[in-house]
Design an enzyme around this catalytic site. Structure first.
Site, mmCIF file in Angstrom:
data_model
loop_
_atom_site.group_PDB
_atom_site.id
_atom_site.type_symbol
_atom_site.label_atom_id
_atom_site.label_comp_id
_atom_site.label_asym_id
_atom_site.label_seq_id
_atom_site.Cartn_x
_atom_site.Cartn_y
_atom_site.Cartn_z
ATOM 1 N N TYR A 176 -5.677 -6.103 -6.947
ATOM 2 C CA TYR A 176 -5.113 -6.942 -5.887
ATOM 3 C C TYR A 176 -3.641 -6.601 -5.677
ATOM 4 O O TYR A 176 -3.196 -6.380 -4.552
ATOM 5 C CB TYR A 176 -5.278 -8.415 -6.263
ATOM 6 C CG TYR A 176 -4.703 -9.375 -5.254
ATOM 7 C CD1 TYR A 176 -5.406 -9.683 -4.095
ATOM 8 C CD2 TYR A 176 -3.468 -9.980 -5.459
ATOM 9 C CE1 TYR A 176 -4.887 -10.566 -3.157
ATOM 10 C CE2 TYR A 176 -2.940 -10.868 -4.538
ATOM 11 C CZ TYR A 176 -3.653 -11.160 -3.393
ATOM 12 O OH TYR A 176 -3.132 -12.025 -2.468
ATOM 13 N N SER A 177 -2.896 -6.549 -6.760
ATOM 14 C CA SER A 177 -1.461 -6.252 -6.674
ATOM 15 C C SER A 177 -1.223 -4.881 -6.047
ATOM 16 O O SER A 177 -0.325 -4.715 -5.207
ATOM 17 C CB SER A 177 -0.829 -6.313 -8.062
ATOM 18 O OG SER A 177 -0.967 -7.604 -8.613
#
Length: 120
Positions: free
Chosen positions: A27-28
């Site tokens: 996600y990051s």
């Protein structure tokens, strides 16, 4: 947009793209990529009249919280110095400005709306 000589692109990333979130590297990384895309397109399209900016919000209380443990929700909240979650209307107001004609001198920008979580 280029043919018309005017446009606004507002990408929505996440504060995780700037800071990284534990146990969420995928996600990051995707949000960091969106930030990089915004910066690159902002420069590429600067002379065309198309403005490209990005918002990096902290967590907002939405129905997805129903799928999270209270422990995880408390952890997210502990990272926000204002000690509350983002209200969707707050993000909408900033998005509306970024998409407006009034936002005419900022391109490739990354705007934090993180309740003080962002430190740079």
């Amino acid at each position: 947009m280029i043919e018309r000589g005017y446009g606004r692109i507002v990408n929505i990333a996440s504060i995780a793209g700037k800071e990284g979130n534990p146990n969420a590297s995928h996600y990051s990384a995707s949000k960091a990529g969106l930030i990089g895309l915004t910066k690159s397109l902002g420069k590429e399209l600067a002379k065309t009249g198309v403005i490209v900016n990005c918002l990096t919000p902290a967590a907002a209380r939405t129905p997805i919280f129903d799928q999270m443990s209270q422990e995880h929700i408390d952890y997210m909240l502990s990272k926000i110095p204002l000690e509350r979650f983002l209200e969707p209307a707050e993000a909408a107001a900033m998005i509306a400005w970024l998409a407006s004609q009034e936002c005419s001198f900022t391109t490739g920008g990354v705007f934090d709306i993180s309740g003080g979580r962002a430190v740079y």
